[in-house]
Write a protein that holds these residues in place. Sequence first.
Motif, PDB file in Angstrom:
ATOM      1  N   GLU A  69       2.412   2.076 -20.708  1.00 20.93           N
ATOM      2  CA  GLU A  69       0.993   2.277 -20.424  1.00 20.93           C
ATOM      3  C   GLU A  69       0.451   1.165 -19.535  1.00 20.93           C
ATOM      4  OE1 GLU A  69      -1.780   3.738 -23.517  1.00 20.93           O
ATOM      5  OE2 GLU A  69      -0.025   3.681 -24.831  1.00 20.93           O
ATOM      6  N   LYS A  70       0.951  -0.036 -19.732  1.00 21.21           N
ATOM      7  CA  LYS A  70       0.490  -1.175 -18.938  1.00 21.21           C
ATOM      8  C   LYS A  70       0.755  -0.937 -17.450  1.00 21.21           C
ATOM      9  CE  LYS A  70       0.874  -6.256 -18.735  1.00 21.21           C
ATOM     10  NZ  LYS A  70       1.397  -6.465 -17.385  1.00 21.21           N
ATOM     11  N   GLU A  71       1.949  -0.447 -17.123  1.00 23.06           N
ATOM     12  CA  GLU A  71       2.283  -0.163 -15.723  1.00 23.06           C
ATOM     13  C   GLU A  71       1.339   0.887 -15.147  1.00 23.06           C
ATOM     14  OE1 GLU A  71       6.298   1.136 -15.650  1.00 23.06           O
ATOM     15  OE2 GLU A  71       7.160  -0.833 -16.047  1.00 23.06           O
ATOM     16  N   LEU A  72       1.082   1.939 -15.930  1.00 25.40           N
ATOM     17  CA  LEU A  72       0.201   3.010 -15.467  1.00 25.40           C
ATOM     18  C   LEU A  72      -1.211   2.487 -15.232  1.00 25.40           C
ATOM     19  CD1 LEU A  72      -0.503   5.996 -14.924  1.00 25.40           C
ATOM     20  CD2 LEU A  72      -0.863   6.257 -17.393  1.00 25.40           C
ATOM     21  N   CYS A  73      -1.740   1.748 -16.189  1.00 27.23           N
ATOM     22  CA  CYS A  73      -3.111   1.234 -16.065  1.00 27.23           C
ATOM     23  C   CYS A  73      -3.251   0.280 -14.882  1.00 27.23           C
ATOM     24  CB  CYS A  73      -3.531   0.546 -17.361  1.00 27.23           C
ATOM     25  SG  CYS A  73      -3.749   1.685 -18.742  1.00 27.23           S
ATOM     26  N   GLU A  74      -2.261  -0.573 -14.684  1.00 27.44           N
ATOM     27  CA  GLU A  74      -2.309  -1.509 -13.559  1.00 27.44           C
ATOM     28  C   GLU A  74      -2.288  -0.761 -12.228  1.00 27.44           C
ATOM     29  OE1 GLU A  74       0.969  -4.118 -14.262  1.00 27.44           O
ATOM     30  OE2 GLU A  74      -0.172  -5.442 -15.613  1.00 27.44           O
ATOM     31  N   GLU A  96      -5.759   0.904 -11.664  1.00 21.46           N
ATOM     32  CA  GLU A  96      -6.759  -0.101 -11.273  1.00 21.46           C
ATOM     33  C   GLU A  96      -6.537  -0.545  -9.830  1.00 21.46           C
ATOM     34  OE1 GLU A  96      -9.344  -1.055 -12.779  1.00 21.46           O
ATOM     35  OE2 GLU A  96      -9.070  -0.537 -14.894  1.00 21.46           O
ATOM     36  N   GLU A  97      -5.285  -0.710  -9.454  1.00 24.51           N
ATOM     37  CA  GLU A  97      -4.965  -1.132  -8.086  1.00 24.51           C
ATOM     38  C   GLU A  97      -5.429  -0.089  -7.072  1.00 24.51           C
ATOM     39  OE1 GLU A  97      -1.040  -2.075  -5.272  1.00 24.51           O
ATOM     40  OE2 GLU A  97      -0.775  -1.498  -7.380  1.00 24.51           O
ATOM     41  N   ILE A  98      -5.096   1.168  -7.329  1.00 25.64           N
ATOM     42  CA  ILE A  98      -5.483   2.246  -6.416  1.00 25.64           C
ATOM     43  C   ILE A  98      -7.002   2.363  -6.336  1.00 25.64           C
ATOM     44  CG2 ILE A  98      -5.464   4.757  -6.096  1.00 25.64           C
ATOM     45  CD1 ILE A  98      -2.849   3.488  -5.342  1.00 25.64           C
ATOM     46  N   ASP A  99      -7.643   2.302  -7.499  1.00 26.11           N
ATOM     47  CA  ASP A  99      -9.095   2.459  -7.553  1.00 26.11           C
ATOM     48  C   ASP A  99      -9.816   1.351  -6.795  1.00 26.11           C
ATOM     49  OD1 ASP A  99     -11.093   4.249  -8.753  1.00 26.11           O
ATOM     50  OD2 ASP A  99     -11.806   2.445  -9.767  1.00 26.11           O
ATOM     51  N   SER A 100      -9.242   0.161  -6.796  1.00 25.66           N
ATOM     52  CA  SER A 100      -9.886  -0.975  -6.123  1.00 25.66           C
ATOM     53  C   SER A 100      -9.901  -0.815  -4.608  1.00 25.66           C
ATOM     54  CB  SER A 100      -9.168  -2.282  -6.500  1.00 25.66           C
ATOM     55  OG  SER A 100      -7.867  -2.330  -5.927  1.00 25.66           O
ATOM     56  N   ARG A 101      -8.972  -0.022  -4.072  1.00 27.25           N
ATOM     57  CA  ARG A 101      -8.896   0.155  -2.618  1.00 27.25           C
ATOM     58  C   ARG A 101      -9.495   1.475  -2.144  1.00 27.25           C
ATOM     59  NH1 ARG A 101      -3.390  -2.244  -3.079  1.00 27.25           N
ATOM     60  NH2 ARG A 101      -2.520  -0.136  -3.187  1.00 27.25           N
ATOM     61  N   PHE A 124     -10.980   8.706   0.514  1.00 25.62           N
ATOM     62  CA  PHE A 124     -10.149   7.885   1.394  1.00 25.62           C
ATOM     63  C   PHE A 124      -9.363   6.931   0.508  1.00 25.62           C
ATOM     64  CE2 PHE A 124      -9.308   4.110   3.993  1.00 25.62           C
ATOM     65  CZ  PHE A 124      -8.688   4.698   5.092  1.00 25.62           C
ATOM     66  N   CYS A 125      -8.046   7.039   0.563  1.00 22.61           N
ATOM     67  CA  CYS A 125      -7.223   6.265  -0.363  1.00 22.61           C
ATOM     68  C   CYS A 125      -5.882   5.938   0.277  1.00 22.61           C
ATOM     69  CB  CYS A 125      -7.028   7.072  -1.651  1.00 22.61           C
ATOM     70  SG  CYS A 125      -6.108   6.228  -2.946  1.00 22.61           S
ATOM     71  N   GLU A 126      -5.468   4.715   0.163  1.00 19.88           N
ATOM     72  CA  GLU A 126      -4.174   4.269   0.678  1.00 19.88           C
ATOM     73  C   GLU A 126      -3.976   4.643   2.147  1.00 19.88           C
ATOM     74  OE1 GLU A 126      -2.109   2.225  -1.682  1.00 19.88           O
ATOM     75  OE2 GLU A 126      -4.261   2.333  -2.080  1.00 19.88           O
ATOM     76  N   GLY A 127      -5.009   4.344   2.941  1.00 18.70           N
ATOM     77  CA  GLY A 127      -4.887   4.446   4.388  1.00 18.70           C
ATOM     78  C   GLY A 127      -5.153   5.796   5.003  1.00 18.70           C
ATOM     79  N   LYS A 128      -5.375   6.834   4.169  1.00 14.21           N
ATOM     80  CA  LYS A 128      -5.576   8.176   4.723  1.00 14.21           C
ATOM     81  C   LYS A 128      -6.666   8.930   3.965  1.00 14.21           C
ATOM     82  CE  LYS A 128      -0.759   8.985   6.203  1.00 14.21           C
ATOM     83  NZ  LYS A 128       0.323   9.995   6.240  1.00 14.21           N
ATOM     84  N   ILE A 129      -7.126  10.003   4.587  1.00 18.82           N
ATOM     85  CA  ILE A 129      -7.999  10.953   3.902  1.00 18.82           C
ATOM     86  C   ILE A 129      -7.126  11.763   2.948  1.00 18.82           C
ATOM     87  CG2 ILE A 129      -9.536  12.937   4.161  1.00 18.82           C
ATOM     88  CD1 ILE A 129     -10.712  10.406   5.367  1.00 18.82           C
ATOM     89  N   ARG A 130      -7.490  11.767   1.669  1.00 22.89           N
ATOM     90  CA  ARG A 130      -6.689  12.483   0.670  1.00 22.89           C
ATOM     91  C   ARG A 130      -7.353  13.766   0.185  1.00 22.89           C
ATOM     92  NH1 ARG A 130      -1.814  10.340   1.681  1.00 22.89           N
ATOM     93  NH2 ARG A 130      -1.998   8.068   1.877  1.00 22.89           N
ATOM     94  N   ALA A 131      -8.657  13.920   0.441  1.00 19.54           N
ATOM     95  CA  ALA A 131      -9.349  15.147   0.040  1.00 19.54           C
ATOM     96  C   ALA A 131     -10.656  15.255   0.810  1.00 19.54           C
ATOM     97  CB  ALA A 131      -9.624  15.162  -1.462  1.00 19.54           C
ATOM     98  N   MET A 162       0.849  -1.201   0.000  1.00 17.72           N
ATOM     99  CA  MET A 162       0.000   0.000   0.000  1.00 17.72           C
ATOM    100  C   MET A 162       0.882   1.249   0.000  1.00 17.72           C
ATOM    101  SD  MET A 162      -3.103   1.032   2.597  1.00 17.72           S
ATOM    102  CE  MET A 162      -4.149  -0.299   2.070  1.00 17.72           C
ATOM    103  N   TYR A 163       0.476   2.238  -0.798  1.00 15.48           N
ATOM    104  CA  TYR A 163       1.283   3.447  -0.964  1.00 15.48           C
ATOM    105  C   TYR A 163       0.785   4.535  -0.006  1.00 15.48           C
ATOM    106  CZ  TYR A 163       1.711   0.797  -5.324  1.00 15.48           C
ATOM    107  OH  TYR A 163       1.882  -0.198  -6.256  1.00 15.48           O
ATOM    108  N   TYR A 164       1.017   4.351   1.278  1.00 13.06           N
ATOM    109  CA  TYR A 164       0.391   5.217   2.272  1.00 13.06           C
ATOM    110  C   TYR A 164       1.182   6.484   2.578  1.00 13.06           C
ATOM    111  CZ  TYR A 164       3.819   3.369   5.581  1.00 13.06           C
ATOM    112  OH  TYR A 164       4.988   3.036   6.214  1.00 13.06           O
TER     113      TYR A 164
END
Length: 370
Positions: free
Chosen positions: A14-19, A22-27, A126-133, A1-3
């Motif tokens: 592009e593959k790295e960016l899209c993955e 998707e990973e961030i959006d799923s959490r 709420f993203c990656e363990g914290k409030i981001r906005a 997790m990128y907290y």
Amino acid sequence: MYYKDDFYKEFRTEKELCEYLEEIDSRAEWIRVTSKKLKVAAAGEETCTEVPGISLEALEKDTLSHSRLVLILPERICYIGNSAIKSLKGRARIDGKALADVDKKTLAEILNKCLKVARGRALIRFCEGKIRAVLSGDEKDYAIISMPDMYMVTSAYIHGDYEKATFLNGYADHYSVTASWQLEDTKLTDVYKELMQNYGRKTDKDIKAVVRITTSDVGVSGANIFYSLQEPTRNVILGNALKVTHKNCKGMEDFTENIESIFDYYREVLKGVMRLCDIWIEHPANAMAGIMKQAGFGKKLLAETVEQFKATTGDEPCSAYEIYCGICESITIARQEKTNERGLLALEEKIAGCVSKRWHEYDIPGTVKY
């Protein structure tokens, strides 16, 4: 997790960016709550709600190094990331440099008094363990645009509408996500040659364009499309961005309309930059310094850019276009000085803003002052 608040990630494909998206959006979560029900506290004063995949100890340690605040919601308590501070103050309808100087306990008290009288609902990221906005919860005020969908639409259109499109790079942190493609196409070159001929500048060189898409889920940017031109010997930033703001928009529908019109946008911003050929400047170094100072460039970068321009072209009268191209070189200078990607993006916007300045107002004689 990128907290961690200072997290960033660069992408070569592009593959790295899209993955990653998707990973961030799923959490990630979007939470709507009445603004008056929010409460802020200094980190360490409240026990935060457990977050799967990351220890509270690690989250608290990072938060104490950055925002040092937590947000108390009706059903959970969360650490606040640095990216949320500006929008949280906005939701509380307060701002000012003095707030940066008060201790966190006092800041929390000020925010709480203001939140008690805040109107409407808040939209919390709420993203990656914290409030981001902490944004406005009224759907007319902030439309959520899916980042994975947005970049998928962008990629599909760019690869389908241009003869050759090459992914250059991508960048992400907790504030924004950016991706750039290099475009090669006869229609891009033809428009460039036609405009150059209109201004008496013949060229037989093919050019390449770079299109950059930047967006944010924390309110620091809309879904913005930037162009720059890769001439044989230099890069030229083509004016201000084509923007879809999150406020009062239809989300992906509006962004898709913008993507479909990016060639028309390229033509228009190129025309805008080329109009600088009609503006003749007698004192180019002074004009460059004045324009850059008014645009908010740092003193050191301003001086280095002007001195490089003088060393390369001298101080003979020239068009505002030549001076603008010299200002564009500040990107190269900043990159050599290890400016981070977010800083370079902000610098691009400052450069783009120079196109519309009143150039003659800065065409004054005398010693260049930084």
